[in-house]
Design a protein around this motif. Structure first.
Motif, PDB file in Angstrom:
ATOM      1  N   LEU A   6       0.829  -1.203   0.000  1.00  0.00           N
ATOM      2  CA  LEU A   6       0.000   0.000   0.000  1.00  0.00           C
ATOM      3  C   LEU A   6       0.865   1.255   0.000  1.00  0.00           C
ATOM      4  N   ILE A   7       1.906   1.254   0.818  1.00  0.00           N
ATOM      5  CA  ILE A   7       2.818   2.401   0.889  1.00  0.00           C
ATOM      6  C   ILE A   7       3.503   2.619  -0.458  1.00  0.00           C
ATOM      7  N   LEU A   8       3.960   1.544  -1.059  1.00  0.00           N
ATOM      8  CA  LEU A   8       4.623   1.653  -2.363  1.00  0.00           C
ATOM      9  C   LEU A   8       3.666   2.169  -3.433  1.00  0.00           C
ATOM     10  N   GLU A   9       2.415   1.742  -3.358  1.00  0.00           N
ATOM     11  CA  GLU A   9       1.414   2.207  -4.317  1.00  0.00           C
ATOM     12  C   GLU A   9       1.193   3.712  -4.173  1.00  0.00           C
ATOM     13  N   ILE A  10       1.157   4.199  -2.941  1.00  0.00           N
ATOM     14  CA  ILE A  10       0.998   5.636  -2.714  1.00  0.00           C
ATOM     15  C   ILE A  10       2.209   6.395  -3.234  1.00  0.00           C
ATOM     16  N   LYS A  11       3.395   5.889  -2.935  1.00  0.00           N
ATOM     17  CA  LYS A  11       4.621   6.590  -3.312  1.00  0.00           C
ATOM     18  C   LYS A  11       4.854   6.606  -4.817  1.00  0.00           C
ATOM     19  N   LYS A  12       4.217   5.696  -5.569  1.00  0.00           N
ATOM     20  CA  LYS A  12       4.337   5.697  -7.029  1.00  0.00           C
ATOM     21  C   LYS A  12       3.754   6.976  -7.620  1.00  0.00           C
ATOM     22  N   SER A  13       2.698   7.459  -6.988  1.00  0.00           N
ATOM     23  CA  SER A  13       2.064   8.690  -7.453  1.00  0.00           C
ATOM     24  C   SER A  13       2.894   9.871  -7.005  1.00  0.00           C
ATOM     25  N   LYS A  14       3.287  10.713  -7.924  1.00  0.00           N
ATOM     26  CA  LYS A  14       4.133  11.867  -7.611  1.00  0.00           C
ATOM     27  C   LYS A  14       3.317  13.035  -7.056  1.00  0.00           C
ATOM     28  N   ASP A  15       2.017  13.054  -7.307  1.00  0.00           N
ATOM     29  CA  ASP A  15       1.181  14.186  -6.907  1.00  0.00           C
ATOM     30  C   ASP A  15       0.300  13.871  -5.705  1.00  0.00           C
ATOM     31  N   ASN A  17      -0.821  14.117  -1.677  1.00  0.00           N
ATOM     32  CA  ASN A  17      -0.724  14.984  -0.509  1.00  0.00           C
ATOM     33  C   ASN A  17      -1.308  14.223   0.679  1.00  0.00           C
ATOM     34  N   LEU A  18      -1.258  14.817   1.848  1.00  0.00           N
ATOM     35  CA  LEU A  18      -1.693  14.111   3.051  1.00  0.00           C
ATOM     36  C   LEU A  18      -3.170  13.743   2.991  1.00  0.00           C
ATOM     37  N   LYS A  19      -3.990  14.614   2.474  1.00  0.00           N
ATOM     38  CA  LYS A  19      -5.422  14.309   2.346  1.00  0.00           C
ATOM     39  C   LYS A  19      -5.627  13.091   1.445  1.00  0.00           C
ATOM     40  N   ASP A  20      -4.899  13.025   0.354  1.00  0.00           N
ATOM     41  CA  ASP A  20      -5.000  11.881  -0.554  1.00  0.00           C
ATOM     42  C   ASP A  20      -4.545  10.585   0.127  1.00  0.00           C
ATOM     43  N   ILE A  21      -3.490  10.686   0.924  1.00  0.00           N
ATOM     44  CA  ILE A  21      -2.968   9.497   1.619  1.00  0.00           C
ATOM     45  C   ILE A  21      -4.002   8.980   2.616  1.00  0.00           C
ATOM     46  N   VAL A  22      -4.571   9.880   3.411  1.00  0.00           N
ATOM     47  CA  VAL A  22      -5.577   9.465   4.394  1.00  0.00           C
ATOM     48  C   VAL A  22      -6.794   8.886   3.686  1.00  0.00           C
ATOM     49  N   SER A  23      -7.236   9.521   2.617  1.00  0.00           N
ATOM     50  CA  SER A  23      -8.380   9.010   1.850  1.00  0.00           C
ATOM     51  C   SER A  23      -8.090   7.625   1.272  1.00  0.00           C
ATOM     52  N   PHE A  24      -6.868   7.417   0.834  1.00  0.00           N
ATOM     53  CA  PHE A  24      -6.447   6.117   0.309  1.00  0.00           C
ATOM     54  C   PHE A  24      -6.616   5.034   1.376  1.00  0.00           C
ATOM     55  N   PHE A  25      -6.195   5.333   2.608  1.00  0.00           N
ATOM     56  CA  PHE A  25      -6.322   4.360   3.695  1.00  0.00           C
ATOM     57  C   PHE A  25      -7.783   4.124   4.071  1.00  0.00           C
ATOM     58  N   ILE A  26      -8.596   5.167   4.011  1.00  0.00           N
ATOM     59  CA  ILE A  26     -10.022   5.008   4.299  1.00  0.00           C
ATOM     60  C   ILE A  26     -10.659   4.078   3.270  1.00  0.00           C
ATOM     61  N   GLU A  27     -10.336   4.284   2.004  1.00  0.00           N
ATOM     62  CA  GLU A  27     -10.884   3.437   0.937  1.00  0.00           C
ATOM     63  C   GLU A  27     -10.489   1.981   1.116  1.00  0.00           C
ATOM     64  N   ARG A  28      -9.297   1.744   1.657  1.00  0.00           N
ATOM     65  CA  ARG A  28      -8.802   0.377   1.857  1.00  0.00           C
ATOM     66  C   ARG A  28      -9.219  -0.197   3.215  1.00  0.00           C
ATOM     67  N   LYS A  29     -10.061   0.568   3.956  1.00  0.00           N
ATOM     68  CA  LYS A  29     -10.590   0.156   5.258  1.00  0.00           C
ATOM     69  C   LYS A  29      -9.496  -0.136   6.281  1.00  0.00           C
ATOM     70  N   ILE A  30      -8.467   0.710   6.272  1.00  0.00           N
ATOM     71  CA  ILE A  30      -7.400   0.638   7.260  1.00  0.00           C
ATOM     72  C   ILE A  30      -7.870   1.426   8.481  1.00  0.00           C
ATOM     73  N   SER A  31      -7.668   0.882   9.674  1.00  0.00           N
ATOM     74  CA  SER A  31      -8.135   1.554  10.885  1.00  0.00           C
ATOM     75  C   SER A  31      -7.435   2.892  11.068  1.00  0.00           C
ATOM     76  N   LYS A  32      -8.068   3.752  11.843  1.00  0.00           N
ATOM     77  CA  LYS A  32      -7.546   5.102  12.094  1.00  0.00           C
ATOM     78  C   LYS A  32      -6.154   5.042  12.713  1.00  0.00           C
ATOM     79  N   TYR A  33      -5.979   4.209  13.725  1.00  0.00           N
ATOM     80  CA  TYR A  33      -4.685   4.109  14.406  1.00  0.00           C
ATOM     81  C   TYR A  33      -3.609   3.556  13.479  1.00  0.00           C
ATOM     82  N   GLU A  34      -3.949   2.519  12.743  1.00  0.00           N
ATOM     83  CA  GLU A  34      -2.984   1.909  11.827  1.00  0.00           C
ATOM     84  C   GLU A  34      -2.581   2.893  10.726  1.00  0.00           C
ATOM     85  N   ALA A  35      -3.538   3.659  10.229  1.00  0.00           N
ATOM     86  CA  ALA A  35      -3.227   4.669   9.213  1.00  0.00           C
ATOM     87  C   ALA A  35      -2.256   5.703   9.777  1.00  0.00           C
TER      88      ALA A  35
END
Length: 77
Positions: A6-15, A17-35
């Motif tokens: 998941l981290i590598l998938e996020i880092k592949k995208s050059k554009d 931001n933090l909002k996008d990263i948090v939204s990505f974890f929400i979409e993947r149903k990652i818990s708040k603490y784990e995110a």
């Protein structure tokens, strides 16, 4: 290993931001603490900013302890 992917998938995208990263974890149903832990360990953001976005975007994850009636009528009488 799944979290590393998941981290590598996020880092592949050059554009991203933090909002996008948090939204990505929400979409993947990652818990708040784990995110929070994953963002803290893998990205260069201030912890307070990370917590702000997590609390803002995970708003439905934990219910508000005060119901709407209490908030609306707490100043009456």
């Amino acid at each position: 290993m799944e979290k590393l992917e998941l981290i590598l998938e996020i880092k592949k995208s050059k554009d991203f931001n933090l909002k996008d990263i948090v939204s990505f974890f929400i979409e993947r149903k990652i818990s708040k603490y784990e995110a929070f832990i994953l963002i803290r360990n893998n990205f260069n953001y201030d912890h307070a900013i990370v917590m702000y976005y997590i609390n803002l975007l995970y708003k439905d994850d934990e219910p508000n302890p005060f119901n709407e009636d209490f908030v609306n009528f707490s100043g009456d009488d």
